[in-house]
Design a protein around this motif. Structure first.
Motif, mmCIF file in Angstrom:
data_model
loop_
_atom_site.group_PDB
_atom_site.id
_atom_site.type_symbol
_atom_site.label_atom_id
_atom_site.label_comp_id
_atom_site.label_asym_id
_atom_site.label_seq_id
_atom_site.Cartn_x
_atom_site.Cartn_y
_atom_site.Cartn_z
ATOM 1 N N TRP A 44 0.836 -1.203 0.000
ATOM 2 C CA TRP A 44 0.000 0.000 0.000
ATOM 3 C C TRP A 44 0.870 1.253 0.000
ATOM 4 N N HIS A 45 1.896 1.295 0.846
ATOM 5 C CA HIS A 45 2.735 2.493 0.880
ATOM 6 C C HIS A 45 3.614 2.623 -0.362
ATOM 7 N N SER A 46 3.907 1.486 -1.013
ATOM 8 C CA SER A 46 4.710 1.582 -2.236
ATOM 9 C C SER A 46 3.891 2.235 -3.350
ATOM 10 N N ALA A 47 2.565 2.020 -3.323
ATOM 11 C CA ALA A 47 1.699 2.547 -4.385
ATOM 12 C C ALA A 47 1.059 3.882 -4.019
ATOM 13 N N GLY A 48 0.869 4.107 -2.724
ATOM 14 C CA GLY A 48 0.051 5.230 -2.255
ATOM 15 C C GLY A 48 0.680 6.600 -2.381
ATOM 16 N N THR A 49 1.839 6.674 -3.027
ATOM 17 C CA THR A 49 2.475 7.979 -3.271
ATOM 18 C C THR A 49 2.010 8.570 -4.599
ATOM 19 N N TYR A 50 1.114 7.891 -5.274
ATOM 20 C CA TYR A 50 0.749 8.299 -6.636
ATOM 21 C C TYR A 50 0.011 9.634 -6.675
ATOM 22 N N CYS A 51 0.321 10.410 -7.702
ATOM 23 C CA CYS A 51 -0.419 11.645 -7.976
ATOM 24 C C CYS A 51 -0.907 11.562 -9.419
ATOM 25 N N ALA A 52 -2.234 11.524 -9.580
ATOM 26 C CA ALA A 52 -2.800 11.335 -10.917
ATOM 27 C C ALA A 52 -2.525 12.537 -11.823
ATOM 28 N N GLU A 53 -2.434 13.725 -11.220
ATOM 29 C CA GLU A 53 -2.256 14.920 -12.033
ATOM 30 C C GLU A 53 -0.854 14.996 -12.648
ATOM 31 N N THR A 54 0.145 14.706 -11.818
ATOM 32 C CA THR A 54 1.526 14.811 -12.322
ATOM 33 C C THR A 54 2.054 13.462 -12.806
ATOM 34 N N LYS A 55 1.256 12.442 -12.612
ATOM 35 C CA LYS A 55 1.657 11.071 -12.978
ATOM 36 C C LYS A 55 3.013 10.697 -12.367
ATOM 37 N N THR A 56 3.164 11.030 -11.098
ATOM 38 C CA THR A 56 4.393 10.657 -10.382
ATOM 39 C C THR A 56 4.016 9.759 -9.202
ATOM 40 N N GLY A 57 5.012 9.064 -8.681
ATOM 41 C CA GLY A 57 4.766 8.138 -7.570
ATOM 42 C C GLY A 57 4.107 6.865 -8.078
ATOM 43 N N GLY A 58 3.604 6.049 -7.143
ATOM 44 C CA GLY A 58 2.954 4.798 -7.538
ATOM 45 C C GLY A 58 3.842 3.591 -7.324
ATOM 46 N N GLU A 277 -1.888 -0.889 -9.309
ATOM 47 C CA GLU A 277 -1.600 -0.469 -10.690
ATOM 48 C C GLU A 277 -1.297 1.027 -10.792
ATOM 49 N N LEU A 278 -1.361 1.753 -9.678
ATOM 50 C CA LEU A 278 -1.134 3.207 -9.760
ATOM 51 C C LEU A 278 0.282 3.493 -10.257
ATOM 52 N N GLY A 279 0.351 4.321 -11.272
ATOM 53 C CA GLY A 279 1.653 4.694 -11.833
ATOM 54 C C GLY A 279 2.167 3.728 -12.871
ATOM 55 N N ILE A 280 1.376 2.723 -13.199
ATOM 56 C CA ILE A 280 1.803 1.711 -14.176
ATOM 57 C C ILE A 280 0.981 1.897 -15.451
ATOM 58 N N CYS A 281 1.658 2.081 -16.584
ATOM 59 C CA CYS A 281 0.941 2.175 -17.867
ATOM 60 C C CYS A 281 1.200 0.881 -18.628
ATOM 61 N N ARG A 282 0.121 0.342 -19.216
ATOM 62 C CA ARG A 282 0.270 -0.927 -19.959
ATOM 63 C C ARG A 282 -0.303 -0.783 -21.358
ATOM 64 N N ASP A 283 0.225 -1.586 -22.278
ATOM 65 C CA ASP A 283 -0.391 -1.659 -23.599
ATOM 66 C C ASP A 283 -1.488 -2.717 -23.566
ATOM 67 N N ALA A 284 -2.122 -2.951 -24.706
ATOM 68 C CA ALA A 284 -3.285 -3.842 -24.736
ATOM 69 C C ALA A 284 -2.936 -5.260 -24.290
ATOM 70 N N SER A 285 -1.676 -5.681 -24.460
ATOM 71 C CA SER A 285 -1.309 -7.042 -24.029
ATOM 72 C C SER A 285 -0.838 -7.080 -22.588
ATOM 73 N N GLY A 286 -0.877 -5.924 -21.912
ATOM 74 C CA GLY A 286 -0.502 -5.926 -20.497
ATOM 75 C C GLY A 286 0.956 -5.594 -20.256
ATOM 76 N N ASN A 287 1.714 -5.359 -21.346
ATOM 77 C CA ASN A 287 3.124 -5.004 -21.136
ATOM 78 C C ASN A 287 3.229 -3.589 -20.572
ATOM 79 N N VAL A 288 4.127 -3.415 -19.640
ATOM 80 C CA VAL A 288 4.310 -2.089 -19.042
ATOM 81 C C VAL A 288 4.995 -1.181 -20.051
ATOM 82 N N THR A 289 4.432 0.009 -20.240
ATOM 83 C CA THR A 289 4.961 0.911 -21.264
ATOM 84 C C THR A 289 5.390 2.258 -20.701
ATOM 85 N N ASN A 290 5.536 2.371 -19.398
ATOM 86 C CA ASN A 290 5.996 3.646 -18.822
ATOM 87 C C ASN A 290 7.248 4.045 -19.592
#
Ligand code: CCH
Length: 300
Positions: A44-58, A277-290
């Protein structure tokens, strides 16, 4: 897009890691006999730093390995969780810390009687501390509902999700040498249930000032029959937990989850998967694309 990362682990490889987590949960000398609760808090603490506006943390990066995040007083005690997992990381070096921390929580919740939670891998580990967000993004337990909304809306959660996530306080305890608060929320803190919501509603919680000046809420069951020399067990709530009762929108969900364990399990499962999943971007196959991490990610 070209992907140069290692191949995604097989189902069998992941099962081996999950088995190793299941085995390490049993810690008779630690707290209430299980590493589970503190592992859930680590994820929870590893993910809970996320900021949706700046897309940082997560949950990407496993920044708590660095002093900048690991030394944050809000993360006090989580070194225990990281140490529990270290032998697993040594044995299965292909898994990243960021993935292992999230997966361990999912396994722990299930093992403690909670719901199945969807989990996807592919997180990468930072190689320095430059992408770690500033401190101060995790909630302060001494505050109320405005603060909870401020913190969790920033991550992209709504009121219902805030209450569902708070149900994790069915697990574990507060430690005077970590957060400064003291005690457990429910009688059996290694069993995942909706007891936390039931107790919130059922009791007349009384404010108690601790020696360190912090205030928490407690309930002592005066009716219970005690053996000679036995002290009555005191359960606790944080000020933030109590704000779920006093805020009408939150309270509606507290009541629904107290009455309907299946609904709580269903909602918790969904919202915890979203948290991881906060801060993680994936493509349609689930690969992380950050963008900045794609060269380190798994390819499938
Ligand atoms: Fe929490 N939590 N938590 N919490 N928490 C603490 C312990 C656990 C807040 C404060 C505290 C979530 C939300 C909040 C767990 C899971 C979640 C402690 C005691 C404080 C203080 C730490 C100590 O002393 O060791 C506040 C404020 C919020 C605001 O919402 C969410 C969300 C989750 C997970 C979904 C778990 C599990 C623990 C027990 C840890 C342990 O070591 O037993």
């Amino acid at each position: 897009m070209s992907q140069t990362g290692p191949a995604a682990p097989s189902v069998a490889q992941l099962e081996q890691v999950k088995d190793a987590v299941r085995t390490l949960l049993h810690q008779p000398e630690y707290d209430d006999g299980s590493a589970g609760p503190v592992l859930v808090r680590l994820a929870w603490h590893s993910a809970g730093t996320y900021c949706a506006e700046t897309k940082t943390g997560g949950s990407n990066g496993a920044g708590m390995r660095y002093e900048k995040e690991g030394g944050d007083p809000a993360n006090a005690g989580l070194a225990h969780a990281r140490a529990f997992l270290e032998p697993i990381k040594e044995k299965f070096s292909w898994i990243t810390y960021a993935d292992l921390w999230c997966l361990a929580a999912v396994v722990a919740i299930k093992e403690m009687g909670g719901p199945e939670i969807a989990w996807q891998g592919g997180r990468t580990d930072f190689t320095d501390d430059t992408k770690i967000p500033p401190r101060g993004r995790l909630p302060d337990a001494a505050q109320g509902s405005d603060h909870l909304r401020h913190i969790f809306y920033r991550m992209g959660f709504n009121d219902q999700e805030i209450v569902a996530l708070s149900g994790a306080h069915n697990l574990g305890r507060c430690h005077s040498d970590r957060s400064g608060f003291e005690g457990k929320w429910v009688n059996n803190p290694t069993r995942f249930s909706n007891q936390y919501f039931k107790l919130l509603l059922a009791h007349d919680w009384k404010k108690k000032k601790l020696d360190n000046g912090l205030e928490q809420f407690v309930y002592v069951d005066e009716e219970i029959e005690l053996e000679e020399g036995e002290k009555p067990e005191e359960l606790m709530m944080l000020p933030t937990d109590m704000s779920l009762l006093s805020d009408p929108a939150f309270r509606t969900w507290v009541k629904r989850y107290a009455e309907d364990k299946d609904l709580f399990f269903d909602h918790f499962s969904k919202v915890f998967a979203k948290l991881l999943e906060l801060g993680i971007c994936r493509d349609a196959s689930g690969n992380v694309t950050n963008a900045e991490n794609v060269e380190d990610g798994y390819k499938s």
